[in-house]
Design a protein around this motif. Structure first.
Motif, PDB file in Angstrom:
ATOM      1  N   TRP A   1       1.550 -10.784   2.734  1.00 48.06           N
ATOM      2  CA  TRP A   1       0.753 -10.357   1.589  1.00 48.06           C
ATOM      3  C   TRP A   1       1.049 -11.222   0.367  1.00 48.06           C
ATOM      4  O   TRP A   1       0.135 -11.619  -0.354  1.00 48.06           O
ATOM      5  CB  TRP A   1       1.005  -8.889   1.251  1.00 48.06           C
ATOM      6  CG  TRP A   1       0.204  -8.454   0.076  1.00 48.06           C
ATOM      7  CD1 TRP A   1      -1.080  -7.995   0.081  1.00 48.06           C
ATOM      8  CD2 TRP A   1       0.616  -8.482  -1.290  1.00 48.06           C
ATOM      9  NE1 TRP A   1      -1.484  -7.722  -1.196  1.00 48.06           N
ATOM     10  CE2 TRP A   1      -0.466  -8.020  -2.068  1.00 48.06           C
ATOM     11  CE3 TRP A   1       1.790  -8.849  -1.943  1.00 48.06           C
ATOM     12  CZ2 TRP A   1      -0.408  -7.914  -3.450  1.00 48.06           C
ATOM     13  CZ3 TRP A   1       1.851  -8.747  -3.324  1.00 48.06           C
ATOM     14  CH2 TRP A   1       0.763  -8.287  -4.057  1.00 48.06           C
TER      15      TRP A   1
ATOM     16  N   LEU B   1      -0.668 -14.556   0.860  1.00 49.43           N
ATOM     17  CA  LEU B   1      -2.115 -14.372   0.749  1.00 49.43           C
ATOM     18  C   LEU B   1      -2.529 -14.124  -0.706  1.00 49.43           C
ATOM     19  O   LEU B   1      -3.496 -14.711  -1.193  1.00 49.43           O
ATOM     20  CB  LEU B   1      -2.550 -13.206   1.631  1.00 49.43           C
ATOM     21  CG  LEU B   1      -4.038 -12.996   1.832  1.00 49.43           C
ATOM     22  CD1 LEU B   1      -4.680 -14.230   2.456  1.00 49.43           C
ATOM     23  CD2 LEU B   1      -4.266 -11.775   2.704  1.00 49.43           C
ATOM     24  N   ASN B   2      -1.785 -13.294  -1.397  1.00 48.99           N
ATOM     25  CA  ASN B   2      -2.083 -13.013  -2.805  1.00 48.99           C
ATOM     26  C   ASN B   2      -1.926 -14.266  -3.666  1.00 48.99           C
ATOM     27  O   ASN B   2      -2.757 -14.538  -4.542  1.00 48.99           O
ATOM     28  CB  ASN B   2      -1.187 -11.889  -3.324  1.00 48.99           C
ATOM     29  CG  ASN B   2      -1.571 -11.452  -4.709  1.00 48.99           C
ATOM     30  OD1 ASN B   2      -2.707 -11.034  -4.953  1.00 48.99           O
ATOM     31  ND2 ASN B   2      -0.643 -11.562  -5.632  1.00 48.99           N
TER      32      ASN B   2
ATOM     33  N   ASP C   1      -6.520 -20.683  -6.015  1.00 50.86           N
ATOM     34  CA  ASP C   1      -7.489 -21.239  -5.077  1.00 50.86           C
ATOM     35  C   ASP C   1      -7.268 -22.745  -4.887  1.00 50.86           C
ATOM     36  O   ASP C   1      -7.104 -23.489  -5.845  1.00 50.86           O
ATOM     37  CB  ASP C   1      -8.909 -20.980  -5.601  1.00 50.86           C
ATOM     38  CG  ASP C   1      -9.973 -21.290  -4.587  1.00 50.86           C
ATOM     39  OD1 ASP C   1      -9.717 -21.070  -3.381  1.00 50.86           O
ATOM     40  OD2 ASP C   1     -11.048 -21.755  -4.988  1.00 50.86           O
TER      41      ASP C   1
ATOM     42  N   HIS D   1      -4.850 -16.439  -3.113  1.00 55.67           N
ATOM     43  CA  HIS D   1      -6.016 -15.858  -3.797  1.00 55.67           C
ATOM     44  C   HIS D   1      -5.997 -16.187  -5.296  1.00 55.67           C
ATOM     45  O   HIS D   1      -7.035 -16.526  -5.874  1.00 55.67           O
ATOM     46  CB  HIS D   1      -6.021 -14.336  -3.597  1.00 55.67           C
ATOM     47  CG  HIS D   1      -7.024 -13.615  -4.415  1.00 55.67           C
ATOM     48  ND1 HIS D   1      -8.376 -13.658  -4.147  1.00 55.67           N
ATOM     49  CD2 HIS D   1      -6.881 -12.838  -5.513  1.00 55.67           C
ATOM     50  CE1 HIS D   1      -9.017 -12.936  -5.046  1.00 55.67           C
ATOM     51  NE2 HIS D   1      -8.131 -12.430  -5.879  1.00 55.67           N
TER      52      HIS D   1
END
Length: 75
Positions: free
Chosen positions: A40, A43-44, A50, A47
């Motif tokens: 997580w 992934l965060n 970018d 995000h």
């Protein structure tokens, strides 16, 4: 062992316990998504940043390249 050593040991123990509780809580929150807390976090971060390069992830998380490669493969 003097008083300072005992205080240092207690601080280290408290930090360990706090981070362990945080990690367990986060794992419980992201488990329904099929994720582990480390996944997580990666992934965060992707995000929020970018187009970040894998090498930058390695430097940011201060882990071996293989660890990031495995995490990205799982994701």
């Amino acid at each position: 062992m003097d008083i300072r050593d005992r205080k240092d040991d207690e601080l280290i123990r408290q930090l360990f316990c706090t981070t362990r509780i945080f990690s367990r809580t986060l794992n419980g929150c992201v488990a329904p998504l099929g994720l582990h807390s480390s996944e997580w976090m990666v992934l965060n971060f992707i995000h929020l940043n970018d187009g970040i390069a894998q090498a930058d992830l390695i430097r940011y998380f201060k882990v071996e390249a293989a660890a990031i490669t495995r995490t990205l493969s799982r994701l």
